[in-house]
Scaffold this motif. Sequence first.
Motif, PDB file in Angstrom:
ATOM      1  N   GLU A 316       0.829  -1.209   0.000  1.00 10.64           N
ATOM      2  CA  GLU A 316       0.000   0.000   0.000  1.00 10.64           C
ATOM      3  C   GLU A 316       0.863   1.258   0.000  1.00 10.64           C
ATOM      4  O   GLU A 316       0.525   2.262  -0.652  1.00 10.64           O
ATOM      5  CB  GLU A 316      -0.914  -0.008   1.225  1.00 10.64           C
ATOM      6  N   LEU A 317       1.984   1.223   0.707  1.00 10.33           N
ATOM      7  CA  LEU A 317       2.881   2.378   0.734  1.00 10.33           C
ATOM      8  C   LEU A 317       3.552   2.565  -0.620  1.00 10.33           C
ATOM      9  O   LEU A 317       3.713   3.703  -1.107  1.00 10.33           O
ATOM     10  CB  LEU A 317       3.927   2.187   1.837  1.00 10.33           C
ATOM     11  N   ASP A 318       3.924   1.468  -1.260  1.00 14.00           N
ATOM     12  CA  ASP A 318       4.481   1.541  -2.618  1.00 14.00           C
ATOM     13  C   ASP A 318       3.452   2.104  -3.593  1.00 14.00           C
ATOM     14  O   ASP A 318       3.781   2.918  -4.464  1.00 14.00           O
ATOM     15  CB  ASP A 318       4.926   0.155  -3.081  1.00 14.00           C
ATOM     16  N   GLU A 319       2.210   1.665  -3.462  1.00 14.04           N
ATOM     17  CA  GLU A 319       1.140   2.134  -4.346  1.00 14.04           C
ATOM     18  C   GLU A 319       0.878   3.628  -4.158  1.00 14.04           C
ATOM     19  O   GLU A 319       0.632   4.353  -5.124  1.00 14.04           O
ATOM     20  CB  GLU A 319      -0.144   1.344  -4.064  1.00 14.04           C
ATOM     21  N   ALA A 320       0.952   4.096  -2.922  1.00 11.27           N
ATOM     22  CA  ALA A 320       0.747   5.528  -2.658  1.00 11.27           C
ATOM     23  C   ALA A 320       1.820   6.371  -3.343  1.00 11.27           C
ATOM     24  O   ALA A 320       1.533   7.459  -3.858  1.00 11.27           O
ATOM     25  CB  ALA A 320       0.761   5.782  -1.154  1.00 11.27           C
ATOM     26  N   LEU A 321       3.032   5.868  -3.374  1.00 10.78           N
ATOM     27  CA  LEU A 321       4.108   6.589  -4.053  1.00 10.78           C
ATOM     28  C   LEU A 321       3.893   6.565  -5.561  1.00 10.78           C
ATOM     29  O   LEU A 321       4.064   7.578  -6.244  1.00 10.78           O
ATOM     30  CB  LEU A 321       5.454   5.958  -3.687  1.00 10.78           C
ATOM     31  N   ALA A 322       3.487   5.428  -6.083  1.00  7.04           N
ATOM     32  CA  ALA A 322       3.300   5.292  -7.528  1.00  7.04           C
ATOM     33  C   ALA A 322       2.148   6.137  -8.051  1.00  7.04           C
ATOM     34  O   ALA A 322       2.165   6.573  -9.213  1.00  7.04           O
ATOM     35  CB  ALA A 322       3.064   3.822  -7.878  1.00  7.04           C
ATOM     36  N   THR A 323       1.145   6.387  -7.231  1.00 12.61           N
ATOM     37  CA  THR A 323      -0.055   7.108  -7.684  1.00 12.61           C
ATOM     38  C   THR A 323      -0.106   8.551  -7.194  1.00 12.61           C
ATOM     39  O   THR A 323      -1.124   9.227  -7.371  1.00 12.61           O
ATOM     40  CB  THR A 323      -1.325   6.374  -7.207  1.00 12.61           C
TER      41      THR A 323
END
Length: 386
Positions: A316-323
């Motif tokens: 989820e933290l990786d996804e927040a950075l990607a989006t």
Amino acid sequence: MPTTVMSDRTEERSSGDRRKTLVFHIGDHKTGSTSIQYALAANRVQLKDRSLFYPAKLNHNMLRPHFEAYSKAEDSEARAKAIQVFRSLGNQLRKSDADYCVISAEGFELVDPSIFRDVLETYWSTGDEDIRIIGYVRPHAARLLSDFAERTKIGGPKVMEGDLSTSVEVMSREGRLPYLPRFSAWRAQFGDRFILRPMIRDQLLNGDVVQDFIDQSCDGNGFEITGSAQANESLDLTDLMRLKVLQQHCIGKPAKLRHTLGWEFARVVGQMPPPAQRSKLALHRDLAQRVHQMYISDARAMDQEFFNGTPFLEAELDEALATAVETPQSVDPEDHLSEAELRGLSILSEIMADMFRNTTGAWPEFFQSKRIKTMRRAGKATESKK
């Protein structure tokens, strides 16, 4: 229509093993606690062949300051009052013959787990019940966004003049992030009686936090939920800025008033048709990178310690950075609302702020007295110029 749920993890108890279970729902904030509490308080949850007791009109958040008083021996009067409150709740729990007794307060998030255990064992438990402590953890970036929105909604002074980065600083100072030390402290006190669930929709039972909580609380027994399961939906950015204008006129008013005003605004908005376009609060790339760097180790450690190594929080933290969006979003109402709407909101907000000062309820007399005072001030100003 009622929602009927039969879990595939049902653990039926024999008639000779139906000890009372005390369930303590400890939040966190912004993990669907209000939806859970609405369903319980409105008696919308019915268990199959089991009974449920929820001794609150809405929630038990009023208990949190009593924990603080209880831990401060130097304030004997406040501590004695706290003990009285704890004993009263304990009497309710002991008198109930329900299979499951539920206490819910996201305010427990900031209670010292060792003090909580002391109170539980001294005033709430007879020692014959099963004990279950259930918490939900929201992924780091989502928690920061929701925290900023919530503090803006209730007129929190620490973020009203700030932006999203302010929320990062406040959360860190308050000890809400990182997660691992806090949740590890709960597990140290309660062992396998402490259950932590990821507040990620596809990890919840049927994607619903209310169903998930009842399933975890009641041993997977079948249950039925009537009515809508969701409450306290997030405001979109434009509506949040409308509310910010109102809260700016209420600076200095009691916190309870500002909080209830924000909740009522959100309730009314939630009953209206949604806007044609919703503007969503989001992290910008620089802040997302900072948040990722600050909390990636905590996310990995949490996944390892509480979720058997499944990278729920890390992903989820990786996804927040990607989006993340490229540029910071403005949280200034002037950048979201027209000049005409700002003027209208400011006029109405000032009238409401004035009304909050009147405790008599005699509104015609109150507004007439204001007109008279304004007239007299104008008269004095005219006289002084002669």
